[in-house]
Design a protein around this motif. Structure first.
Motif, PDB file in Angstrom:
ATOM      1  N   UNK A 188       0.802  -1.219   0.000  1.00 40.31           N
ATOM      2  CA  UNK A 188       0.000   0.000   0.000  1.00 40.31           C
ATOM      3  C   UNK A 188       0.843   1.282   0.000  1.00 40.31           C
ATOM      4  N   UNK A 189       1.867   1.430   0.851  1.00 40.89           N
ATOM      5  CA  UNK A 189       2.688   2.649   0.777  1.00 40.89           C
ATOM      6  C   UNK A 189       3.428   2.788  -0.553  1.00 40.89           C
ATOM      7  N   UNK A 190       3.915   1.649  -1.090  1.00 33.17           N
ATOM      8  CA  UNK A 190       4.603   1.711  -2.368  1.00 33.17           C
ATOM      9  C   UNK A 190       3.647   2.114  -3.488  1.00 33.17           C
ATOM     10  N   UNK A 191       2.463   1.561  -3.456  1.00 28.62           N
ATOM     11  CA  UNK A 191       1.458   1.926  -4.454  1.00 28.62           C
ATOM     12  C   UNK A 191       1.133   3.416  -4.376  1.00 28.62           C
ATOM     13  N   UNK A 192       0.928   3.918  -3.162  1.00 28.50           N
ATOM     14  CA  UNK A 192       0.616   5.335  -2.983  1.00 28.50           C
ATOM     15  C   UNK A 192       1.748   6.220  -3.485  1.00 28.50           C
ATOM     16  N   UNK A 193       2.984   5.812  -3.204  1.00 27.79           N
ATOM     17  CA  UNK A 193       4.132   6.595  -3.643  1.00 27.79           C
ATOM     18  C   UNK A 193       4.304   6.544  -5.160  1.00 27.79           C
ATOM     19  N   UNK A 194       4.067   5.382  -5.747  1.00 25.61           N
ATOM     20  CA  UNK A 194       4.294   5.223  -7.185  1.00 25.61           C
ATOM     21  C   UNK A 194       3.218   5.874  -8.036  1.00 25.61           C
ATOM     22  N   UNK A 195       2.030   6.057  -7.492  1.00 21.64           N
ATOM     23  CA  UNK A 195       0.993   6.749  -8.251  1.00 21.64           C
ATOM     24  C   UNK A 195       1.367   8.211  -8.495  1.00 21.64           C
ATOM     25  N   UNK A 196       2.284   8.749  -7.683  1.00 18.50           N
ATOM     26  CA  UNK A 196       2.719  10.133  -7.845  1.00 18.50           C
ATOM     27  C   UNK A 196       3.875  10.282  -8.833  1.00 18.50           C
ATOM     28  N   UNK A 197       4.418   9.156  -9.317  1.00 18.22           N
ATOM     29  CA  UNK A 197       5.512   9.196 -10.283  1.00 18.22           C
ATOM     30  C   UNK A 197       4.938   9.390 -11.682  1.00 18.22           C
ATOM     31  N   UNK A 198       5.367  10.427 -12.343  1.00 18.79           N
ATOM     32  CA  UNK A 198       4.892  10.721 -13.698  1.00 18.79           C
ATOM     33  C   UNK A 198       5.467   9.684 -14.661  1.00 18.79           C
ATOM     34  N   UNK A 199       4.607   9.014 -15.392  1.00 19.56           N
ATOM     35  CA  UNK A 199       5.054   7.998 -16.339  1.00 19.56           C
ATOM     36  C   UNK A 199       5.971   8.573 -17.405  1.00 19.56           C
ATOM     37  N   UNK A 200       5.834   9.867 -17.683  1.00 19.22           N
ATOM     38  CA  UNK A 200       6.690  10.488 -18.695  1.00 19.22           C
ATOM     39  C   UNK A 200       8.157  10.468 -18.286  1.00 19.22           C
ATOM     40  N   UNK A 201       8.432  10.469 -16.969  1.00 14.76           N
ATOM     41  CA  UNK A 201       9.814  10.383 -16.506  1.00 14.76           C
ATOM     42  C   UNK A 201      10.426   9.039 -16.854  1.00 14.76           C
ATOM     43  N   UNK A 202       9.658   7.989 -16.693  1.00 17.34           N
ATOM     44  CA  UNK A 202      10.128   6.651 -17.053  1.00 17.34           C
ATOM     45  C   UNK A 202      10.340   6.563 -18.558  1.00 17.34           C
ATOM     46  N   UNK A 203       9.400   7.093 -19.316  1.00 19.62           N
ATOM     47  CA  UNK A 203       9.525   7.057 -20.775  1.00 19.62           C
ATOM     48  C   UNK A 203      10.706   7.897 -21.239  1.00 19.62           C
ATOM     49  N   UNK A 204      10.952   9.038 -20.584  1.00 23.19           N
ATOM     50  CA  UNK A 204      12.088   9.885 -20.951  1.00 23.19           C
ATOM     51  C   UNK A 204      13.407   9.158 -20.702  1.00 23.19           C
ATOM     52  N   UNK A 205      13.501   8.456 -19.590  1.00 28.29           N
ATOM     53  CA  UNK A 205      14.717   7.697 -19.292  1.00 28.29           C
ATOM     54  C   UNK A 205      14.953   6.617 -20.343  1.00 28.29           C
ATOM     55  N   UNK A 206      13.889   5.956 -20.760  1.00 26.71           N
ATOM     56  CA  UNK A 206      14.025   4.925 -21.788  1.00 26.71           C
ATOM     57  C   UNK A 206      14.395   5.530 -23.131  1.00 26.71           C
ATOM     58  N   UNK A 207      13.825   6.700 -23.450  1.00 29.53           N
ATOM     59  CA  UNK A 207      14.149   7.364 -24.717  1.00 29.53           C
ATOM     60  C   UNK A 207      15.607   7.804 -24.761  1.00 29.53           C
TER      61      UNK A 207
END
Length: 271
Positions: A154-173
């Motif tokens: 539950x805490x991890x889920x709550x924290x990860x919902x605040x992570x912008x998916x675009x940051x992950x995509x930018x890192x992959x790009x």
């Protein structure tokens, strides 16, 4: 208006004093006194004889916490990337076992892990076993993980919902591999959830006594079992039990302060 707001906190303040501060004072009093009420340090020094139990409790709680973190991290990320309506359904499934009584869940594992239980029956189909899985440290860790992993998810889920998916995509790009994206993006930005989850799992795991008694047997005593024996068992010694409780509280506070400081350092780096 400010006076009115302060008055709203009075019931909470009274509650904390009566059910937190006063019990702590009583524990400290008994920890530093003998049966006659005289000051003594014998209760604390006598705990040195239970060093192996403290070490076992810390080790098993640490192992269970690490396993919960390894399981909960991908689960929390998966949940955070689902659609909102599906998130609610999956969260309900995660919490569903928690609706059952804690003792019943632990009793269920006693039946599953017994020599004639379903687990050994399945292993027998492949020509394995039967194995004596009850009354072992592994069974205690399994019980901890099963009962406390939702407190990590539950805490991890709550924290990860605040992570912008675009940051992950930018890192992959930018050419970051899956491992680098995990280490350089997801984990640093999930530190608040990780530290909260570690605290919520480690604290009850290190002080549990029901799981160790039911799944670990008499050969896998934890500090929670010793404290219970001092207050409710044949050993009945309020002073030694209070000293054990005081030492356990100090250990828990040190662990919580460590995770809190780690959380603050990481968040400063992220900002």
């Amino acid at each position: 208006m400010k006076i009115y707001d302060k008055k709203l906190a009075y019931p909470y303040f009274v509650w904390m004093v009566l059910f937190t501060v006063v019990p702590l004072i009583i524990v400290v009093y008994y920890a530093f006194t003998d049966a006659n009420g005289a000051f003594t340090l014998d209760n604390l020094t006598s705990i040195s004889g239970y060093g192996s139990v403290f070490a076992r409790s810390l080790l098993l709680a640490l192992i269970a916490t690490v396993i919960c973190l390894v399981i909960a991290f991908p689960v929390g990320y998966f949940l955070s990337r689902l659609r909102v309506n599906k998130q609610h359904i999956m969260l309900m499934l995660v919490m569903l076992p928690m609706w059952m009584n804690f003792l019943l869940r632990t009793y269920a594992w006693m039946g599953l892990l017994s020599v004639n239980g379903p687990v050994n029956a399945v292993l027998g189909v492949f020509g394995l076993g039967p194995f004596n899985m009850l009354n072992t440290s592994g069974a205690v860790v399994l019980g901890m993980v099963y009962n406390y992993v939702p407190y990590m998810i539950l805490p991890l889920y709550t924290s990860m919902t605040k992570i912008d998916q675009s940051l992950v995509e930018a890192a992959q790009d930018l050419g970051a591999s899956t491992t680098k994206t995990l280490v350089r993006v997801l984990i640093p930005m999930s530190v608040p959830g990780i530290s909260t989850g570690i605290t919520m799992v480690f604290v009850p795991a290190v002080s549990t006594f029901v799981i160790s008694r039911m799944l670990g047997g008499g050969s896998n005593l934890l500090i929670g079992d010793l404290i219970e024996m001092q207050f409710l068992g044949n050993s009945y010694n309020l002073n030694v039990g209070s000293a054990m409780s005081l030492v356990l509280m100090i250990i828990v506070l040190l662990c919580m302060s460590f995770t809190s400081s780690f959380d603050e350092d990481e968040m400063e780096g992220v900002s």
